[in-house]
Design a protein around this motif. Structure first.
Motif, PDB file in Angstrom:
ATOM      1  N   PHE A 260       5.508  -0.050  -6.310  1.00  0.00           N
ATOM      2  CA  PHE A 260       5.236   0.296  -4.924  1.00  0.00           C
ATOM      3  C   PHE A 260       4.212   1.425  -4.863  1.00  0.00           C
ATOM      4  O   PHE A 260       4.079   2.218  -5.811  1.00  0.00           O
ATOM      5  N   ALA A 261       3.506   1.503  -3.737  1.00  0.00           N
ATOM      6  CA  ALA A 261       2.571   2.600  -3.476  1.00  0.00           C
ATOM      7  C   ALA A 261       2.802   3.113  -2.068  1.00  0.00           C
ATOM      8  O   ALA A 261       3.018   2.331  -1.131  1.00  0.00           O
ATOM      9  N   VAL A 262       2.769   4.437  -1.904  1.00  0.00           N
ATOM     10  CA  VAL A 262       2.925   5.047  -0.593  1.00  0.00           C
ATOM     11  C   VAL A 262       1.866   6.136  -0.438  1.00  0.00           C
ATOM     12  O   VAL A 262       1.558   6.857  -1.392  1.00  0.00           O
ATOM     13  N   VAL A 263       1.280   6.231   0.756  1.00  0.00           N
ATOM     14  CA  VAL A 263       0.281   7.255   1.050  1.00  0.00           C
ATOM     15  C   VAL A 263       1.008   8.490   1.570  1.00  0.00           C
ATOM     16  O   VAL A 263       1.769   8.413   2.538  1.00  0.00           O
ATOM     17  N   ALA A 264       0.781   9.629   0.918  1.00  0.00           N
ATOM     18  CA  ALA A 264       1.479  10.864   1.279  1.00  0.00           C
ATOM     19  C   ALA A 264       0.480  11.910   1.756  1.00  0.00           C
ATOM     20  O   ALA A 264      -0.556  12.126   1.128  1.00  0.00           O
ATOM     21  N   ARG A 265       0.808  12.506   2.898  1.00  0.00           N
ATOM     22  CA  ARG A 265       0.086  13.684   3.377  1.00  0.00           C
ATOM     23  C   ARG A 265       1.009  14.889   3.255  1.00  0.00           C
ATOM     24  O   ARG A 265       2.154  14.760   2.850  1.00  0.00           O
ATOM     25  N   ASP A 266       0.504  16.046   3.576  1.00  0.00           N
ATOM     26  CA  ASP A 266       1.304  17.256   3.449  1.00  0.00           C
ATOM     27  C   ASP A 266       2.428  17.236   4.486  1.00  0.00           C
ATOM     28  O   ASP A 266       2.212  17.523   5.653  1.00  0.00           O
ATOM     29  N   GLY A 267       3.617  16.829   4.064  1.00  0.00           N
ATOM     30  CA  GLY A 267       4.758  16.840   4.956  1.00  0.00           C
ATOM     31  C   GLY A 267       5.276  15.482   5.364  1.00  0.00           C
ATOM     32  O   GLY A 267       6.349  15.387   5.968  1.00  0.00           O
ATOM     33  N   ASN A 268       4.574  14.389   5.038  1.00  0.00           N
ATOM     34  CA  ASN A 268       5.071  13.066   5.417  1.00  0.00           C
ATOM     35  C   ASN A 268       4.413  11.992   4.560  1.00  0.00           C
ATOM     36  O   ASN A 268       3.403  12.239   3.886  1.00  0.00           O
ATOM     37  N   ALA A 269       4.991  10.808   4.599  1.00  0.00           N
ATOM     38  CA  ALA A 269       4.467   9.676   3.849  1.00  0.00           C
ATOM     39  C   ALA A 269       4.480   8.440   4.741  1.00  0.00           C
ATOM     40  O   ALA A 269       5.374   8.279   5.572  1.00  0.00           O
ATOM     41  N   ASP A 270       3.475   7.580   4.581  1.00  0.00           N
ATOM     42  CA  ASP A 270       3.306   6.406   5.436  1.00  0.00           C
ATOM     43  C   ASP A 270       3.394   5.117   4.630  1.00  0.00           C
ATOM     44  O   ASP A 270       2.838   5.013   3.548  1.00  0.00           O
ATOM     45  N   ASN A 271       4.073   4.121   5.179  1.00  0.00           N
ATOM     46  CA  ASN A 271       3.917   2.711   4.816  1.00  0.00           C
ATOM     47  C   ASN A 271       3.932   2.431   3.316  1.00  0.00           C
ATOM     48  O   ASN A 271       2.917   2.088   2.726  1.00  0.00           O
ATOM     49  N   ALA A 272       5.082   2.555   2.702  1.00  0.00           N
ATOM     50  CA  ALA A 272       5.209   2.121   1.312  1.00  0.00           C
ATOM     51  C   ALA A 272       4.968   0.621   1.234  1.00  0.00           C
ATOM     52  O   ALA A 272       5.517  -0.154   2.012  1.00  0.00           O
ATOM     53  N   ARG A 273       4.136   0.218   0.305  1.00  0.00           N
ATOM     54  CA  ARG A 273       3.802  -1.195   0.138  1.00  0.00           C
ATOM     55  C   ARG A 273       4.117  -1.629  -1.279  1.00  0.00           C
ATOM     56  O   ARG A 273       3.894  -0.885  -2.234  1.00  0.00           O
ATOM     57  N   SER A 274       4.572  -2.850  -1.426  1.00  0.00           N
ATOM     58  CA  SER A 274       4.835  -3.406  -2.750  1.00  0.00           C
ATOM     59  C   SER A 274       3.528  -3.926  -3.349  1.00  0.00           C
ATOM     60  O   SER A 274       2.959  -4.914  -2.863  1.00  0.00           O
ATOM     61  N   VAL A 275       3.051  -3.254  -4.371  1.00  0.00           N
ATOM     62  CA  VAL A 275       1.860  -3.730  -5.082  1.00  0.00           C
ATOM     63  C   VAL A 275       2.143  -5.081  -5.706  1.00  0.00           C
ATOM     64  O   VAL A 275       1.287  -5.966  -5.741  1.00  0.00           O
ATOM     65  N   THR A 276       3.374  -5.269  -6.186  1.00  0.00           N
ATOM     66  CA  THR A 276       3.752  -6.548  -6.793  1.00  0.00           C
ATOM     67  C   THR A 276       3.659  -7.673  -5.778  1.00  0.00           C
ATOM     68  O   THR A 276       3.100  -8.746  -6.054  1.00  0.00           O
ATOM     69  N   ALA A 277       4.198  -7.464  -4.565  1.00  0.00           N
ATOM     70  CA  ALA A 277       4.146  -8.502  -3.540  1.00  0.00           C
ATOM     71  C   ALA A 277       2.718  -8.731  -3.064  1.00  0.00           C
ATOM     72  O   ALA A 277       2.331  -9.875  -2.789  1.00  0.00           O
ATOM     73  N   MET A 278       1.916  -7.662  -2.952  1.00  0.00           N
ATOM     74  CA  MET A 278       0.523  -7.827  -2.523  1.00  0.00           C
ATOM     75  C   MET A 278      -0.275  -8.642  -3.525  1.00  0.00           C
ATOM     76  O   MET A 278      -1.228  -9.323  -3.170  1.00  0.00           O
ATOM     77  N   GLN A 279       0.116  -8.581  -4.798  1.00  0.00           N
ATOM     78  CA  GLN A 279      -0.569  -9.389  -5.806  1.00  0.00           C
ATOM     79  C   GLN A 279      -0.022 -10.804  -5.864  1.00  0.00           C
ATOM     80  O   GLN A 279      -0.716 -11.709  -6.327  1.00  0.00           O
ATOM     81  N   ALA A 280       1.238 -11.004  -5.421  1.00  0.00           N
ATOM     82  CA  ALA A 280       1.905 -12.310  -5.447  1.00  0.00           C
ATOM     83  C   ALA A 280       1.881 -12.922  -6.845  1.00  0.00           C
ATOM     84  O   ALA A 280       1.589 -14.101  -7.029  1.00  0.00           O
ATOM     85  N   LEU A 281       2.204 -12.098  -7.834  1.00  0.00           N
ATOM     86  CA  LEU A 281       2.230 -12.546  -9.222  1.00  0.00           C
ATOM     87  C   LEU A 281       3.513 -12.062  -9.893  1.00  0.00           C
ATOM     88  O   LEU A 281       3.925 -10.916  -9.703  1.00  0.00           O
ATOM     89  N   ASP A 282       4.141 -12.918 -10.675  1.00  0.00           N
ATOM     90  CA  ASP A 282       5.292 -12.533 -11.503  1.00  0.00           C
ATOM     91  C   ASP A 282       6.368 -11.838 -10.684  1.00  0.00           C
ATOM     92  O   ASP A 282       6.884 -10.782 -11.066  1.00  0.00           O
TER      93      ASP A 282
END
Length: 460
Positions: A260-282
């Motif tokens: 998974f990847a999540v974008v973090a700013r100072d004090g909060n984080a947005d929209n964790a996304r599954s890198v595995t699902a975005m690739q649709a592999l394995d």
């Protein structure tokens, strides 16, 4: 093993541990230039009878120094963090020196990125056992490039009763051309909620060790989340002139771990996304141990995938952060490339970019990164270290993949990516489809609503 880059000398330093016996691990360093020509052959960071394990390293741009840190000792409660510097331009090593007291585990290090002379050249973080409160804390220590400690230890999180583990810190605090106040690390770690559930916590810290004005926050709070790694901050394509970091981690989804990847700013984080699902592999395999680097525009992610026979494939992918209605999310610009195969044993992965080490970086063009890994040869039973230069040259992602699809008749699943020149707004967006059956007609269908229509128009 781990890798770091020094921008003043355009030098990579790779550090790794070698098994001498069941109770003695040594740490070795080797240096290459930006073209991957051998610069300084392998030398010891430690070859004593003490066991040095799990080495990490980073660079200080101004002083042209690498610092390699390691957990020293081989029994629980007796481990300490030690370090050793090495000059990026000459290869001269400093003396070994202790950084922590006893009870340290899982160390990481970041280096000062600006060009301001100071005594805060490195920031070392680790997990420390609190024997009084019977819990685990996250602790940091600033280190001078002259192999001395700067002031005292910094308690990042010492709440009574919390079981905090596996901290990660940004490779660099910022860029050489930025001011003091724009040089910040992010530290991310696991917090155990239960034996089967760990959340991710985060804290921004100034390169001087100050946390004034920065509040600890949740980076991710769902399911079992492990082994976080955090990038250096990105200011070139910042959101409303606010820097951000990208945190990658593994999360248990069903019976398998995904990246998974999540974008973090100072004090909060947005929209964790599954890198595995975005690739649709394995989707039904374990994906573990992610590592991330930022080149100022793109984010390079490496991880390993465990096959059913125990082999581990080392993969590389690239991502970008997208601004969407006040939210930040990741999109992939490269599905993935396989870098290596470790036969019957886990790999150990590191990655460092030119941005991590202060340059060279010209204009707004992306820079290279060096991905490194260990791999086991099943025939000889040896474990070796290898690496590859990775670079994103085909444009950045301008869209975010959001669903996984079944395989088509080519034997794999189709994949779509949208790409543009993210450091030059207004340029043409190109839409690509790949991994489709060959020599057949295809076209894109667009909608403003998600939906599933099976076999539209008699398709496959």
């Amino acid at each position: 093993m781990d890798v770091a880059f020094d921008g003043n000398n355009a030098t990579y330093q790779i550090v790794f541990s070698e098994v001498q016996s069941a109770l003695d691990f040594d740490v070795i360093a080797v240096s290459y230039n930006a073209s991957i020509d051998l610069l300084f052959p392998a030398v010891s960071i430690d070859t004593t009878s003490e066991s040095w394990g799990m080495p990490k390293n980073a660079s200080c741009y101004l002083d042209e120094q690498f610092l390699c840190v390691s957990v020293v000792g081989n029994s629980i409660g007796s481990e300490r963090v030690w370090g050793r510097t090495r000059h990026a331009g000459t290869g001269v090593r400093g003396s070994q020196f202790p950084i922590s007291g006893f009870g340290a585990r899982n160390v990481d290090v970041g280096g000062k990125g600006n060009s301001v002379s100071s005594i805060y050249d490195f920031m070392v973080v680790w997990q420390e056992s609190d024997t009084i409160n019977q819990d685990m804390d996250i602790v940091a220590q600033a280190v001078n490039s002259n192999s001395s400690l700067t002031q005292g230890r910094i308690l990042i999180d010492g709440d009574v009763g919390d079981l905090d583990r596996n901290p990660s810190i940004s490779k660099s605090s910022g860029r050489p051309d930025t001011t003091n106040g724009e040089n910040e690390y992010m530290i991310v770690w696991e917090r155990e909620i239960s034996s089967s559930d760990r959340n991710l916590r985060a804290q921004v810290i100034e390169y001087t060790g100050s946390m004034t004005g920065h509040n600890q926050f949740n980076a991710y709070t769902f399911s079992d989340s492990l082994n976080p790694d955090v990038s250096t901050m990105n200011r070139i394509s910042s959101y409303n002139d606010e820097p951000y970091w990208v945190v990658v981690f593994e999360r248990l989804v069903g019976s398998d771990y995904d990246i998974f990847a999540v974008v973090a700013r100072d004090g909060n984080a947005d929209n964790a996304r599954s890198v595995t699902a975005m690739q649709a592999l394995d989707l039904n395999l374990d994906h573990r141990d992610p590592a991330i680097a930022c080149d100022g525009v793109d984010f390079f992610i490496c991880y390993q995938t465990e096959a059913l026979n125990g082999d581990r494939a080392v993969h590389f992918t690239s991502a970008n952060v997208l601004h969407d209605d006040g939210e930040l999310r990741t999109g992939l610009s490269l599905r993935r490339e396989q870098l290596a195969l470790s036969e019957g044993a886990p790999a150990s992965i590191g990655i460092a970019s030119h941005w991590d080490g202060g340059g060279p970086f010209v204009g707004f063009e992306p820079g290279n990164a060096l991905a490194t890994w260990t791999f086991r040869d099943g025939a000889s039973n040896d474990t070796d270290v290898a690496g590859a230069i990775v670079v994103e040259t085909l444009g950045s992602a301008s869209g975010s993949q959001y669903c996984a699809v079944p395989d088509n008749s080519s034997g794999t699943s189709g994949w779509i990516r949208a790409r543009t020149n993210s450091w030059n707004p207004g340029t043409t967006v190109s839409l690509y489809a790949s991994d489709l059956p060959v020599n057949v007609f295809a076209h894109f269908i667009v909608s403003n609503q998600p939906g599933l229509v099976l076999f539209p128009g008699g398709s496959q």
